[in-house]
Design a protein around this motif. Structure first.
Motif, PDB file in Angstrom:
ATOM      1  N   LEU A  75       2.695  32.729  -8.207  1.00 50.15           N
ATOM      2  CA  LEU A  75       1.440  32.574  -9.058  1.00 50.15           C
ATOM      3  C   LEU A  75       1.524  31.105  -9.994  1.00 50.15           C
ATOM      4  N   SER A  76       2.822  31.066 -10.419  1.00 51.93           N
ATOM      5  CA  SER A  76       3.162  29.794 -11.361  1.00 51.93           C
ATOM      6  C   SER A  76       3.168  28.482 -10.474  1.00 51.93           C
ATOM      7  N   CYS A  77       3.379  28.559  -9.189  1.00 49.85           N
ATOM      8  CA  CYS A  77       3.443  27.199  -8.467  1.00 49.85           C
ATOM      9  C   CYS A  77       2.273  27.020  -7.444  1.00 49.85           C
ATOM     10  N   ASN A  78       1.180  27.795  -7.758  1.00 52.01           N
ATOM     11  CA  ASN A  78       0.037  27.389  -7.048  1.00 52.01           C
ATOM     12  C   ASN A  78       0.128  28.044  -5.456  1.00 52.01           C
ATOM     13  N   ASN A  83      -7.603  34.856  -7.861  1.00 53.41           N
ATOM     14  CA  ASN A  83      -8.910  34.843  -7.178  1.00 53.41           C
ATOM     15  C   ASN A  83      -9.096  35.347  -5.839  1.00 53.41           C
ATOM     16  N   GLN A  84      -7.720  35.443  -5.147  1.00 54.60           N
ATOM     17  CA  GLN A  84      -7.811  35.453  -3.668  1.00 54.60           C
ATOM     18  C   GLN A  84      -7.348  37.065  -3.449  1.00 54.60           C
ATOM     19  N   PRO A 146      -9.369  33.045   1.562  1.00 53.69           N
ATOM     20  CA  PRO A 146      -7.968  33.190   1.752  1.00 53.69           C
ATOM     21  C   PRO A 146      -7.440  34.247   1.192  1.00 53.69           C
ATOM     22  N   PHE A 147      -6.195  34.782   1.899  1.00 53.66           N
ATOM     23  CA  PHE A 147      -5.591  35.837   1.489  1.00 53.66           C
ATOM     24  C   PHE A 147      -4.022  35.527   1.723  1.00 53.66           C
ATOM     25  N   SER A 148      -3.227  36.240   0.982  1.00 55.39           N
ATOM     26  CA  SER A 148      -1.829  35.974   1.221  1.00 55.39           C
ATOM     27  C   SER A 148      -1.234  37.537   0.919  1.00 55.39           C
TER      28      SER A 148
END
Length: 401
Positions: A75-78, A83-84, A146-148
């Motif tokens: 989360l801290s490094c994009n 939001n995804q 987008p999803f992760s």
């Protein structure tokens, strides 16, 4: 210390006895100082990752950290965003990962259906019915947000045990914006890259690491990059390229990668074109000398052709032909990602362009040969008594080339 040891060996009241020892000891203290180890991101890491993602590069994180720590760093490094949609596949500890996988596939299926409904509602398609599982998994047929995926090593190991499970997972994972694999060993890191290469044979994998535990991953990938860090030089020694900081990766890929792609594409096309123009006339000459093997070009000319006449122009072009520089300003710096994406999606070197180049070389060689031969075919003596012999034709052909 005796009370603490007894508490640690207790079977029923371990935690309570340990807490009693801590409460008894840790009171009325005066703090003299603390020692900490700072573990933070290098400078410009989030910006670099953002630009790499804008360039269409899929990023996988293979780390030994726990899943909560990995999520915070991501989360801290994009790497991921709140939001995804972020899927977390955690092992429950009972050794049975089937339930976790079924839960993930079920949740992902619901996510796809919701995206499809949004797609059909905002499109002109008159077909409001889904056509089955194949269309369900075809994530390029509609605008997917987008999803992760965050996945732990025990589940990943279970997936890689069976080929059908591996294909099913990678079919989803390769469409994700980011994959974070947590608590993975060095061997599992290389296994992940091996399976991705096996499933997607057109994919080019690049591994970045700074420690000895990244060596297997770096060696398995197509391109390995080592970072000089505090964990020794094992990664650097095993890599293809070595960099000092992670932010240099942007310049290495988006500028040098793009520039080398353009130059190598031009070089290959130029190389085949100039050699076809030069050598095809020997083939045409064979029809006039009954294919005896004699050359229409003198050996000295043949030597000078590649040594002087076609090498020096390339050197001059390589020095002076630079279409962009990262140091030229912020506009160029901000557009490196899009230039890289364009160079990848619309390459200069393709089979069609290669075939056109070879065809042009053959036609130009044919025009040159026939023009010279039939121009001097019926030539008369000049004022010095010379006529258009083989040597005269040879010099004319070579001069035109």
């Amino acid at each position: 210390n005796e009370k603490l040891r007894k508490g640690e060996l207790s079977l029923n009241q371990k935690q309570s006895l340990i807490d009693i020892c801590y409460n008894e000891m840790e009171k009325d203290f005066y703090l003299l100082g603390t020692t900490v180890v700072e573990d933070r991101l290098q400078d410009h890491v989030p910006e670099t990752i953002r630009d790499l993602r804008l360039a269409g590069i899929k990023i996988w994180v293979l780390t030994g950290d726990k899943i909560d720590t990995s999520e915070s760093v991501a989360l801290s490094c994009n790497l991921i965003s709140k939001n995804q949609k972020n899927f977390k596949i955690c092992s429950s500890g009972d050794g049975n990962v089937e339930n976790e996988l079924k839960g993930f596939y079920s949740e992902f299926q619901g996510f796809i259906f919701s995206e499809q409904e949004h797609y059909y509602k905002n499109s002109d398609s008159k077909d409001d019915e889904f056509k089955g599982e194949d269309e369900l998994m075809d994530m390029q047929s509609f605008s997917l947000n987008p999803f992760s995926i965050l996945i732990e090593a025990p589940i990943l190991a279970e997936i890689f045990k069976q080929e059908d499970k591996t294909k099913q997972f990678l079919r989803i994972a390769l469409h994700a914006s980011t994959i974070v694999c947590c608590r993975v060993s060095p061997l599992q890191k290389s296994k992940v890259i091996k399976e991705v290469k096996k499933y997607e044979d057109k994919a080019i994998t690049l591994a970045v690491g700074d420690g000895g535990n990244d060596v297997a991953m770096i060696m398995e990938s197509h391109i390995g990059i080592g970072i000089y860090g505090e964990e020794g030089l094992r990664a650097v020694q095993s890599s293809d390229y070595a960099i000092g900081e992670f932010k240099v990766l942007k310049r290495l890929l988006l500028f040098h990668g793009y520039t080398n792609l353009m130059r190598n594409s031009d070089l290959v096309l130029y190389f085949f074109y100039k050699n076809f123009v030069f050598t095809i006339i020997h083939f045409f000459y064979g029809f006039y000398n009954n294919f005896t093997g004699s050359s229409i070009i003198d050996d000295w000319f043949i030597t000078c052709f590649n040594l002087v006449f076609t090498s020096l122009p390339l050197g001059v072009r390589a020095i002076f032909d630079i279409d962009l520089r990262p140091d030229d300003g912020k506009v160029v710096e901000d557009n490196l990602s899009y230039l890289y994406l364009e160079g990848r999606d619309y390459p200069i070197f393709t089979p069609i362009k290669f075939g056109i180049t070879l065809f042009k070389g053959i036609i130009h060689g044919l025009i040159n040969f026939l023009y010279v031969v039939y121009s001097v075919n019926d030539s008369c003596l000049d004022k010095n008594g010379n006529f258009g012999d083989l040597w005269y034709i040879s010099v004319c052909l070579y001069s035109n080339i």
